[in-house]
Scaffold this motif. Sequence first.
Motif, PDB file in Angstrom:
ATOM      1  N   ALA A   1      48.966  31.127  50.007  1.00 35.98           N
ATOM      2  CA  ALA A   1      48.584  29.796  49.521  1.00 35.98           C
ATOM      3  C   ALA A   1      47.075  29.611  49.554  1.00 35.98           C
ATOM      4  O   ALA A   1      46.469  29.105  48.598  1.00 35.98           O
ATOM      5  N   LEU A   2      46.448  30.031  50.641  1.00 31.67           N
ATOM      6  CA  LEU A   2      44.997  29.905  50.751  1.00 31.67           C
ATOM      7  C   LEU A   2      44.298  30.808  49.747  1.00 31.67           C
ATOM      8  O   LEU A   2      43.290  30.426  49.149  1.00 31.67           O
ATOM      9  N   GLY A   3      44.853  31.999  49.529  1.00 34.91           N
ATOM     10  CA  GLY A   3      44.258  32.937  48.583  1.00 34.91           C
ATOM     11  C   GLY A   3      44.248  32.415  47.160  1.00 34.91           C
ATOM     12  O   GLY A   3      43.235  32.527  46.458  1.00 34.91           O
ATOM     13  N   VAL A   4      45.364  31.827  46.712  1.00 36.47           N
ATOM     14  CA  VAL A   4      45.399  31.323  45.335  1.00 36.47           C
ATOM     15  C   VAL A   4      44.523  30.075  45.185  1.00 36.47           C
ATOM     16  O   VAL A   4      43.994  29.815  44.105  1.00 36.47           O
ATOM     17  N   GLN A   5      44.347  29.311  46.279  1.00 35.31           N
ATOM     18  CA  GLN A   5      43.495  28.124  46.205  1.00 35.31           C
ATOM     19  C   GLN A   5      42.014  28.508  46.179  1.00 35.31           C
ATOM     20  O   GLN A   5      41.217  27.887  45.478  1.00 35.31           O
ATOM     21  N   LYS A   6      41.652  29.552  46.888  1.00 34.31           N
ATOM     22  CA  LYS A   6      40.247  29.962  46.949  1.00 34.31           C
ATOM     23  C   LYS A   6      39.841  30.878  45.797  1.00 34.31           C
ATOM     24  O   LYS A   6      38.708  30.824  45.329  1.00 34.31           O
ATOM     25  N   TYR A   7      40.766  31.743  45.352  1.00 35.68           N
ATOM     26  CA  TYR A   7      40.385  32.791  44.405  1.00 35.68           C
ATOM     27  C   TYR A   7      41.246  32.879  43.155  1.00 35.68           C
ATOM     28  O   TYR A   7      40.922  33.639  42.245  1.00 35.68           O
ATOM     29  N   GLY A   8      42.351  32.149  43.099  1.00 30.85           N
ATOM     30  CA  GLY A   8      43.285  32.317  41.990  1.00 30.85           C
ATOM     31  C   GLY A   8      43.460  31.075  41.142  1.00 30.85           C
ATOM     32  O   GLY A   8      42.563  30.237  41.024  1.00 30.85           O
ATOM     33  N   VAL A   9      44.663  30.935  40.570  1.00 29.84           N
ATOM     34  CA  VAL A   9      44.933  29.835  39.633  1.00 29.84           C
ATOM     35  C   VAL A   9      44.897  28.468  40.315  1.00 29.84           C
ATOM     36  O   VAL A   9      44.823  27.448  39.645  1.00 29.84           O
ATOM     37  N   GLY A  10      44.926  28.452  41.650  1.00 31.25           N
ATOM     38  CA  GLY A  10      44.903  27.176  42.372  1.00 31.25           C
ATOM     39  C   GLY A  10      43.522  26.622  42.617  1.00 31.25           C
ATOM     40  O   GLY A  10      43.386  25.554  43.235  1.00 31.25           O
ATOM     41  N   ARG A  11      42.489  27.272  42.129  1.00 29.34           N
ATOM     42  CA  ARG A  11      41.119  26.837  42.411  1.00 29.34           C
ATOM     43  C   ARG A  11      40.801  25.400  41.988  1.00 29.34           C
ATOM     44  O   ARG A  11      40.040  24.720  42.677  1.00 29.34           O
ATOM     45  N   PRO A  12      41.372  24.888  40.903  1.00 23.88           N
ATOM     46  CA  PRO A  12      41.038  23.510  40.524  1.00 23.88           C
ATOM     47  C   PRO A  12      41.679  22.447  41.417  1.00 23.88           C
ATOM     48  O   PRO A  12      41.395  21.256  41.249  1.00 23.88           O
ATOM     49  N   TYR A  13      42.549  22.857  42.363  1.00 14.35           N
ATOM     50  CA  TYR A  13      43.349  21.879  43.099  1.00 14.35           C
ATOM     51  C   TYR A  13      43.059  21.951  44.603  1.00 14.35           C
ATOM     52  O   TYR A  13      43.069  23.021  45.201  1.00 14.35           O
ATOM     53  N   LYS A  14      42.853  20.791  45.203  1.00 11.11           N
ATOM     54  CA  LYS A  14      42.597  20.720  46.646  1.00 11.11           C
ATOM     55  C   LYS A  14      43.887  20.690  47.450  1.00 11.11           C
ATOM     56  O   LYS A  14      43.900  21.037  48.633  1.00 11.11           O
ATOM     57  N   ASN A  15      44.972  20.247  46.807  1.00  8.30           N
ATOM     58  CA  ASN A  15      46.255  20.113  47.505  1.00  8.30           C
ATOM     59  C   ASN A  15      47.319  20.896  46.746  1.00  8.30           C
ATOM     60  O   ASN A  15      47.659  20.539  45.612  1.00  8.30           O
ATOM     61  N   LEU A  16      47.813  21.942  47.371  1.00  9.33           N
ATOM     62  CA  LEU A  16      48.818  22.752  46.689  1.00  9.33           C
ATOM     63  C   LEU A  16      49.766  23.390  47.692  1.00  9.33           C
ATOM     64  O   LEU A  16      49.486  23.462  48.889  1.00  9.33           O
ATOM     65  N   VAL A  17      50.881  23.850  47.163  1.00  6.55           N
ATOM     66  CA  VAL A  17      51.854  24.619  47.939  1.00  6.55           C
ATOM     67  C   VAL A  17      52.042  25.955  47.241  1.00  6.55           C
ATOM     68  O   VAL A  17      52.194  26.011  46.014  1.00  6.55           O
ATOM     69  N   GLY A  18      52.006  27.027  48.008  1.00 10.57           N
ATOM     70  CA  GLY A  18      52.272  28.350  47.474  1.00 10.57           C
ATOM     71  C   GLY A  18      53.642  28.831  47.930  1.00 10.57           C
ATOM     72  O   GLY A  18      54.008  28.632  49.090  1.00 10.57           O
ATOM     73  N   ILE A  19      54.402  29.402  47.025  1.00  9.00           N
ATOM     74  CA  ILE A  19      55.729  29.940  47.366  1.00  9.00           C
ATOM     75  C   ILE A  19      55.778  31.404  46.957  1.00  9.00           C
ATOM     76  O   ILE A  19      55.509  31.740  45.799  1.00  9.00           O
ATOM     77  N   THR A  20      56.104  32.272  47.901  1.00 10.22           N
ATOM     78  CA  THR A  20      56.252  33.689  47.583  1.00 10.22           C
ATOM     79  C   THR A  20      57.730  34.000  47.398  1.00 10.22           C
ATOM     80  O   THR A  20      58.555  33.678  48.249  1.00 10.22           O
ATOM     81  N   LEU A  21      58.048  34.615  46.272  1.00 12.96           N
ATOM     82  CA  LEU A  21      59.420  34.919  45.890  1.00 12.96           C
ATOM     83  C   LEU A  21      59.581  36.433  45.804  1.00 12.96           C
ATOM     84  O   LEU A  21      59.088  37.061  44.869  1.00 12.96           O
ATOM     85  N   GLY A  22      60.238  37.000  46.781  1.00 11.92           N
ATOM     86  CA  GLY A  22      60.431  38.442  46.790  1.00 11.92           C
ATOM     87  C   GLY A  22      61.679  38.792  47.563  1.00 11.92           C
ATOM     88  O   GLY A  22      62.736  38.189  47.361  1.00 11.92           O
ATOM     89  N   THR A  23      61.540  39.734  48.491  1.00  9.31           N
ATOM     90  CA  THR A  23      62.656  40.087  49.358  1.00  9.31           C
ATOM     91  C   THR A  23      63.128  38.869  50.135  1.00  9.31           C
ATOM     92  O   THR A  23      64.314  38.683  50.391  1.00  9.31           O
ATOM     93  N   GLY A  24      62.167  38.029  50.512  1.00 12.42           N
ATOM     94  CA  GLY A  24      62.448  36.740  51.150  1.00 12.42           C
ATOM     95  C   GLY A  24      61.703  35.649  50.417  1.00 12.42           C
ATOM     96  O   GLY A  24      61.178  35.865  49.318  1.00 12.42           O
ATOM     97  N   VAL A  25      61.650  34.479  51.039  1.00 12.15           N
ATOM     98  CA  VAL A  25      60.889  33.354  50.487  1.00 12.15           C
ATOM     99  C   VAL A  25      59.926  32.868  51.558  1.00 12.15           C
ATOM    100  O   VAL A  25      60.322  32.637  52.702  1.00 12.15           O
TER     101      VAL A  25
END
Length: 288
Positions: free
Chosen positions: A112-136
């Motif tokens: 979540a911190l990675g996408v907010q600092k370096y990815g598609v989440g950069r324009p947003y101060k408040n976000l939730v990241g969800i990882t979808l793989g072997t688990g959640v």
Amino acid sequence: MKQPILGIDIGGTGIVAGVLVDGHLEEVRSIPTPANESQEVVLNAIAEFIEGFMHHDLLGIGIGIPGLVDVENGIVLNLSNIPAFQHVHLREFLENRFRKPVFINNDANCFALGVQKYGVGRPYKNLVGITLGTGVGGGIVINGHLYSGVFSAAGEWCSAPYLDHDFEYYCSGKFFNQVYKEKPKTLAKKAEKGDLIAIRAFNEYGKHLGALIKHILYAFAPEAIVLGGSIRKTYPHFQESLFESLKDFRYPQVIQRTKILISELDETAVHGAVALVEDEVEIIPAVK
């Protein structure tokens, strides 16, 4: 220029690391995790891996792990799929070895911190990241800063009861493996060819993921929800059913404002581990 920062993602099968240099992730390398070995063997493997990056004048080392962390004291309380890695004073071990500041957090929080600092989440101060793989996994960023909760356990919707299991059963690869006896990637290829069973599998998956997202919206109403993990690559197959399931959300204005985004970074957990350091340490210009 900023001093380089080492980011590490420690998983049950592999350990991935990279160095952020001038805003770009470089020297991304990985090694197999000695998951079934003793704690000492695992620690030494991590240290030897880090040794290969010490030619950089590192500002610090950030680490993401799939488990609970005493963030304040840098203690790994448990690490999924590595039985011997329980209550490990990882920060103390590495700081004594390398004399660099070390920061550790849950890998989904790092995502979540990675996408907010370096990815598609950069324009947003408040976000939730969800990882979808072997688990959640889930991570929460509030006003530009990571919210970890007690022992980095914030955002663990995976364990919340849902239907006859929990959200992880229905929103991770377990759903496809247990219900349809196929891997998501295999089913995606079949869906592309018009296979009706595969199409149905993704339609059902989208509804389950939509139920999870509604829980998140009621609790946080973030500006953005970013999907990561390997299953994100099959998004076109469940996008329609996901949004269809959101239509009964009680506050349509919130749905209209919330962006559902797909992470474009493959090493987001490493980026997030780097961001742990940037959040905690003042960046000092490198000495030429």
